[in-house]
Design a protein around this motif. Structure first.
Motif, PDB file in Angstrom:
ATOM      1  N   ALA A 116       0.842  -1.199   0.000  1.00 14.12           N
ATOM      2  CA  ALA A 116       0.000   0.000   0.000  1.00 14.12           C
ATOM      3  C   ALA A 116       0.877   1.249   0.000  1.00 14.12           C
ATOM      4  CB  ALA A 116      -0.928  -0.010   1.203  1.00 14.12           C
ATOM      5  N   LYS A 117       1.962   1.222   0.800  1.00  9.65           N
ATOM      6  CA  LYS A 117       2.888   2.371   0.827  1.00  9.65           C
ATOM      7  C   LYS A 117       3.578   2.530  -0.522  1.00  9.65           C
ATOM      8  CE  LYS A 117       3.840   2.409   5.782  1.00  9.65           C
ATOM      9  NZ  LYS A 117       4.829   2.170   6.836  1.00  9.65           N
ATOM     10  N   GLN A 118       3.899   1.398  -1.181  1.00 13.61           N
ATOM     11  CA  GLN A 118       4.519   1.465  -2.505  1.00 13.61           C
ATOM     12  C   GLN A 118       3.558   2.070  -3.537  1.00 13.61           C
ATOM     13  OE1 GLN A 118       5.545  -2.707  -2.948  1.00 13.61           O
ATOM     14  NE2 GLN A 118       7.738  -2.262  -2.629  1.00 13.61           N
ATOM     15  N   ILE A 119       2.268   1.740  -3.424  1.00 10.27           N
ATOM     16  CA  ILE A 119       1.265   2.302  -4.350  1.00 10.27           C
ATOM     17  C   ILE A 119       1.197   3.815  -4.173  1.00 10.27           C
ATOM     18  CG2 ILE A 119      -1.212   2.408  -4.887  1.00 10.27           C
ATOM     19  CD1 ILE A 119      -1.331  -0.621  -4.124  1.00 10.27           C
ATOM     20  N   VAL A 120       1.137   4.271  -2.922  1.00  8.39           N
ATOM     21  CA  VAL A 120       1.063   5.713  -2.639  1.00  8.39           C
ATOM     22  C   VAL A 120       2.347   6.405  -3.122  1.00  8.39           C
ATOM     23  CG1 VAL A 120       0.930   7.443  -0.800  1.00  8.39           C
ATOM     24  CG2 VAL A 120      -0.577   5.440  -0.739  1.00  8.39           C
ATOM     25  N   ALA A 121       3.502   5.788  -2.860  1.00  7.57           N
ATOM     26  CA  ALA A 121       4.775   6.380  -3.283  1.00  7.57           C
ATOM     27  C   ALA A 121       4.850   6.460  -4.814  1.00  7.57           C
ATOM     28  CB  ALA A 121       5.948   5.576  -2.733  1.00  7.57           C
ATOM     29  N   TYR A 122       4.420   5.393  -5.499  1.00  7.28           N
ATOM     30  CA  TYR A 122       4.426   5.400  -6.966  1.00  7.28           C
ATOM     31  C   TYR A 122       3.519   6.524  -7.483  1.00  7.28           C
ATOM     32  CZ  TYR A 122       3.846   3.880 -11.797  1.00  7.28           C
ATOM     33  OH  TYR A 122       3.816   3.846 -13.169  1.00  7.28           O
ATOM     34  N   ARG A 123       2.346   6.635  -6.896  1.00 10.36           N
ATOM     35  CA  ARG A 123       1.380   7.660  -7.296  1.00 10.36           C
ATOM     36  C   ARG A 123       1.933   9.067  -7.061  1.00 10.36           C
ATOM     37  NH1 ARG A 123      -3.686   6.541  -3.998  1.00 10.36           N
ATOM     38  NH2 ARG A 123      -2.656   7.888  -2.520  1.00 10.36           N
ATOM     39  N   ASP A 124       2.625   9.255  -5.932  1.00 13.80           N
ATOM     40  CA  ASP A 124       3.196  10.570  -5.614  1.00 13.80           C
ATOM     41  C   ASP A 124       4.305  10.956  -6.587  1.00 13.80           C
ATOM     42  OD1 ASP A 124       1.468  10.850  -3.483  1.00 13.80           O
ATOM     43  OD2 ASP A 124       2.942  10.265  -1.953  1.00 13.80           O
ATOM     44  N   SER A 125       5.103   9.977  -7.012  1.00 14.35           N
ATOM     45  CA  SER A 125       6.225  10.315  -7.897  1.00 14.35           C
ATOM     46  C   SER A 125       5.851  10.294  -9.379  1.00 14.35           C
ATOM     47  CB  SER A 125       7.403   9.373  -7.640  1.00 14.35           C
ATOM     48  OG  SER A 125       7.053   8.037  -7.936  1.00 14.35           O
ATOM     49  N   ASN A 126       4.850   9.526  -9.783  1.00 18.37           N
ATOM     50  CA  ASN A 126       4.489   9.394 -11.196  1.00 18.37           C
ATOM     51  C   ASN A 126       3.148  10.032 -11.575  1.00 18.37           C
ATOM     52  OD1 ASN A 126       6.773   7.699 -12.088  1.00 18.37           O
ATOM     53  ND2 ASN A 126       5.898   6.242 -10.637  1.00 18.37           N
ATOM     54  N   GLY A 127       2.421  10.506 -10.616  1.00 11.77           N
ATOM     55  CA  GLY A 127       1.097  11.076 -10.894  1.00 11.77           C
ATOM     56  C   GLY A 127       0.010  10.019 -10.819  1.00 11.77           C
ATOM     57  N   ALA A 128      -1.201  10.441 -11.092  1.00 12.45           N
ATOM     58  CA  ALA A 128      -2.364   9.555 -10.983  1.00 12.45           C
ATOM     59  C   ALA A 128      -2.298   8.430 -12.006  1.00 12.45           C
ATOM     60  CB  ALA A 128      -3.642  10.367 -11.182  1.00 12.45           C
ATOM     61  N   PHE A 129      -2.874   7.301 -11.640  1.00  8.08           N
ATOM     62  CA  PHE A 129      -2.991   6.175 -12.563  1.00  8.08           C
ATOM     63  C   PHE A 129      -4.004   6.558 -13.643  1.00  8.08           C
ATOM     64  CE2 PHE A 129      -1.895   4.140  -8.464  1.00  8.08           C
ATOM     65  CZ  PHE A 129      -0.765   3.436  -8.842  1.00  8.08           C
ATOM     66  N   SER A 130      -3.723   6.225 -14.879  1.00  7.95           N
ATOM     67  CA  SER A 130      -4.662   6.545 -15.952  1.00  7.95           C
ATOM     68  C   SER A 130      -5.601   5.382 -16.261  1.00  7.95           C
ATOM     69  CB  SER A 130      -3.931   6.993 -17.214  1.00  7.95           C
ATOM     70  OG  SER A 130      -2.991   6.026 -17.604  1.00  7.95           O
ATOM     71  N   SER A 131      -5.273   4.187 -15.771  1.00  5.93           N
ATOM     72  CA  SER A 131      -6.164   3.031 -15.879  1.00  5.93           C
ATOM     73  C   SER A 131      -5.871   2.120 -14.689  1.00  5.93           C
ATOM     74  CB  SER A 131      -5.937   2.277 -17.192  1.00  5.93           C
ATOM     75  OG  SER A 131      -4.695   1.606 -17.159  1.00  5.93           O
TER      76      SER A 131
END
Length: 191
Positions: free
Chosen positions: A152-167
């Protein structure tokens, strides 16, 4: 002969009333003609004779209660209130609608309308039971099968560094989430 002439004149006088209608005849015929004229008017014309009162509030120049003709439309009430403010958002108002007595018209500002739309979206999201992977926090993400606190922390970190998921499939770009975990959560997540 004189008696017969008087008798005939008196009879005519009584039956004809000297060409004048009696009080009772006049009032009865007036009532009948008033009833007919009211019946002949269509309902829409009969109601327009009376004024109505409407309240206009929100993003208008002079909020208040206004007296308008019975067949007035919403735009007339807004005009009576001085018109719309620069901040008004009238996108949800049908200005061509006919007003009713006692009606309240509220004109939202653009800021109020944005908040209402956000609240509606949030309510819709809350009601469908799906986890939005673009907005969910660590705690909510851990409710998904196969997603522990670290993932879950990795998902939030990925989202913070790469922006919102598009799909929803983009969640597989997070380290440690492959097809196996995705197949477990794909029907439980959304963007």
């Amino acid at each position: 002969m004189k008696k017969l002439f008087c008798l005939v004149c008196c009879s005519l006088f009584l039956f004809t009333g000297c060409g004048q209608k009696s009080y009772f005849q006049a009032s009865d015929s007036t009532e009948v003609s008033q009833e007919k004229s009211e019946e002949e008017l269509p309902a829409s014309e009969a109601s327009t004779d009376q004024n109505i009162f409407v309240q206009v509030s929100g993003a208008v120049v002079s909020p208040g209660v206004y007296e308008l003709p019975g067949d007035s439309r919403v735009y007339a009430a807004i005009e009576a209130a001085g018109g719309l403010l620069q901040t008004a958002d009238d996108s949800d108002i049908n200005q061509a609608a006919i007003l009713e007595d006692g009606q309240k018209i509220y004109v939202y500002s653009a800021e109020e309308m944005a908040k209402l739309q956000e609240a509606a979206i949030a309510e819709e999201s809350a009601n469908d039971g799906l986890v939005n992977i673009n907005t969910a926090d660590v705690q909510l993400l851990t409710t998904l099968p196969g997603i522990g606190e670290n993932k879950a922390k990795q998902i939030v970190a990925y989202r913070d560094s790469n922006g919102a998921f598009s799909s929803i499939e983009d969640i597989k770009n997070v380290s440690g989430i492959g097809d196996g975990i995705f197949n477990q959560i794909n029907s439980l997540i959304k963007i």
